[in-house]
Design an enzyme around this catalytic site. Structure first.
Site, mmCIF file in Angstrom:
data_model
loop_
_atom_site.group_PDB
_atom_site.id
_atom_site.type_symbol
_atom_site.label_atom_id
_atom_site.label_comp_id
_atom_site.label_asym_id
_atom_site.label_seq_id
_atom_site.Cartn_x
_atom_site.Cartn_y
_atom_site.Cartn_z
ATOM 1 C CD GLU A 132 -0.913 -4.153 -5.328
ATOM 2 O OE1 GLU A 132 -1.006 -5.391 -5.274
ATOM 3 O OE2 GLU A 132 0.014 -3.518 -4.788
ATOM 4 C CD GLU A 244 -0.377 -1.623 -0.845
ATOM 5 O OE1 GLU A 244 0.447 -2.560 -0.856
ATOM 6 O OE2 GLU A 244 -1.542 -1.742 -1.231
#
Ligand SMILES: *[C@@H]1O[C@H](CO)[C@@H](O)[C@H](O)[C@H]1NC(C)=O
Ligand SMILES: *[C@@H]1O[C@H](CO)[C@@H](O)[C@H](O)[C@H]1NC(C)=O
Ligand SMILES: *[C@@H]1O[C@H](CO)[C@@H](O)[C@H](O)[C@H]1NC(C)=O
Length: 428
Positions: A132, A244
């Protein structure tokens, strides 16, 4: 929409006999900053393999860093734990703290290969460079004070550095990629990372996508699959792993998304029951490390009693529940891509421990822990990069694919990704 993709996917699936990889994410510390010891990792891995309602296929873990918490560059204790429990590892290297910290990640990778040999390398299912990082430098990530990130050129450069380190070692065939929010993958300015990667790891959390207006649990499945399709469509055939996703069983309402056990159950049925076994998936998550987090996602709550998941994991309901999605939502990369926080890009910024809902910025620490800033005090320019031990660790994100066959042949499940890439998922 869903129906149109079903036939193509079903056809491709019949040819793929291999099971896709499935696992959970795990940072190197608990949220309170305490380092996880080998025994802690082993407890997680054993619980995952024995989860009631599943067939024992949760045999893989995704890591955010190669470095054992509290050390400079000692290999993470998850490695001997994985060897002892015969667990596959999606390795992670923290990539948002500058070259000096990344050098420590590389040193730990080299040391692990030398110290553990084939017991280790044979269990590596891929290598993720960063987590991320691109989301955190996006407007949404900055607005959410998500913490220090890194740009596409930096990540692509780090990927090249990892390839140099593994060249000539038993890991030379491992697929090297990157994990980020779906909104980062559909952003053409990040194409250098796509090009440098063998596979792409996607994080998506409809719970946080308040910006779409209706992010209720009923739209959980459609929003997730829109995000997946958008990512697949943006990465030029690179395999897309789900690194995720999940829905909290408790926590604040984000937009119109409510956290509850019933909704966590519904999201499991809408998403997990369709992707597990078909697409490499690292679910968020097995357990939360800290009950004080604003939102909690852990299947096992605060303990690791594998016999007591908080909701039914068997997918029994999935067979009788209509899976027809409204397919109404279209993934929009605009504006809100970002993560949690209500802006909804569906990104999660969680680390190994729980996720937090929007208004509460989360900073991921380099050491894998997640830091909450309840008072809004975290600054995106703050100390993460200068404080390797204090920054957040890796976020749980997505799985890899490789151009190279080496990794694929090692990992049974990985083959499926290649077959699926480019197709819509909805087929199952
Ligand atoms: C797109 O990616 C670039 C490079 O990472 C970033 O600077 C930009 O803010 C991103 N745009 C959006 C809308 O996220
Ligand atoms: C649901 O359907 C699948 C495919 O037919 C089957 O393998 C599975 O056992 C079923 N699950 C339950 C709980 O009946
Ligand atoms: C991890 O980072 C956090 C935040 O800086 C810090 O509080 C904690 O002590 C660190 N833990 C370890 C084991 O280094």
């Amino acid at each position: 929409m869903v129906a149109t993709h079903l036939l193509a996917l079903a056809a491709s699936l019949t040819a793929a006999s291999a099971q896709a990889i499935q696992g959970f994410n795990s940072g190197n510390t608990f949220v309170n900053g305490a380092a996880k010891a080998q025994s802690d990792f082993e407890a997680e891995m054993t619980a995952a393999q024995n989860l009631a309602g599943t067939d024992g296929s949760f045999t893989n873990f995704r890591l955010y860093t190669m470095v054992q918490a509290g050390t400079t560059n000692t290999p993470i204790s998850a490695i001997p734990a994985a060897i002892d429990t015969d667990t596959g590892l999606l390795l992670g290297l923290w990539a948002s703290a500058g070259q000096a910290v990344f050098d420590n990640e590389l040193a730990a990778l080299r040391s692990a290969i030398q110290q553990y040999g084939s017991d280790f390398t044979s269990r590596v299912i891929g290598i993720s460079v960063g987590s991320e990082d691109l989301y955190r430098i996006s407007p949404t990530g900055i607005a959410n004070e998500a913490g220090i990130g890194a740009g596409p050129d930096v990540i692509a450069n780090y990927i090249r550095q990892v390839r140099e380190v593994i060249a000539g070692t038993p890991l030379s065939g491992a697929g090297v990629g990157h994990v980020d929010t779906w909104t980062a993958w559909v952003n053409g300015s990040n194409s250098a990372v796509v090009q440098a990667s063998d596979w792409v790891g996607m994080n998506a959390f409809p719970y946080f996508q308040a910006e779409v207006g209706d992010n209720s649990i009923e739209q959980g499945g459609p929003l997730f699959f829109d995000a997946y399709d958008a990512t697949v469509g943006a990465v030029g055939g690179k395999p897309v792993w789900i690194t995720e996703t999940g829905w909290p069983y408790q926590g604040p309402t984000v937009g119109v998304a409510d956290a509850s056990v019933d909704n966590a159950q519904s999201y499991w049925n809408q998403v997990a029951c369709r992707v597990l076994g078909n697409i490499n998936t690292f679910w968020y998550t097995l357990r939360d490390a800290n009950a004080a987090n604003a939102a909690s996602f852990g299947i096992l709550g605060d303990d690791l009693d594998a016999s007591s998941p908080q909701w039914d994991l068997s997918c029994a309901a999935e067979n009788t529940t209509s899976t027809s999605t409204s397919a109404s939502s279209t993934a929009t990369a605009t504006g809100g891509a970002g993560g949690r926080g209500g802006n909804g890009n569906g990104a999660s910024t969680t680390e190994d421990s729980g996720l937090t809902a929007t208004p509460v910025p989360i900073q991921t620490n380099v050491n894998g822990s997640m830091t909450l800033f309840p008072t809004g005090g975290a600054s995106a320019t703050g100390g993460a990069s200068s404080n390797p031990t204090g920054s957040t660790g890796p976020t749980p994100t997505s799985p890899p694919v490789f151009e190279g066959a080496a990794t694929i042949s090692k990992v049974n499940g990985a083959m499926l990704l290649g077959a699926i890439a480019g197709l819509a998922l909805f087929a199952f």
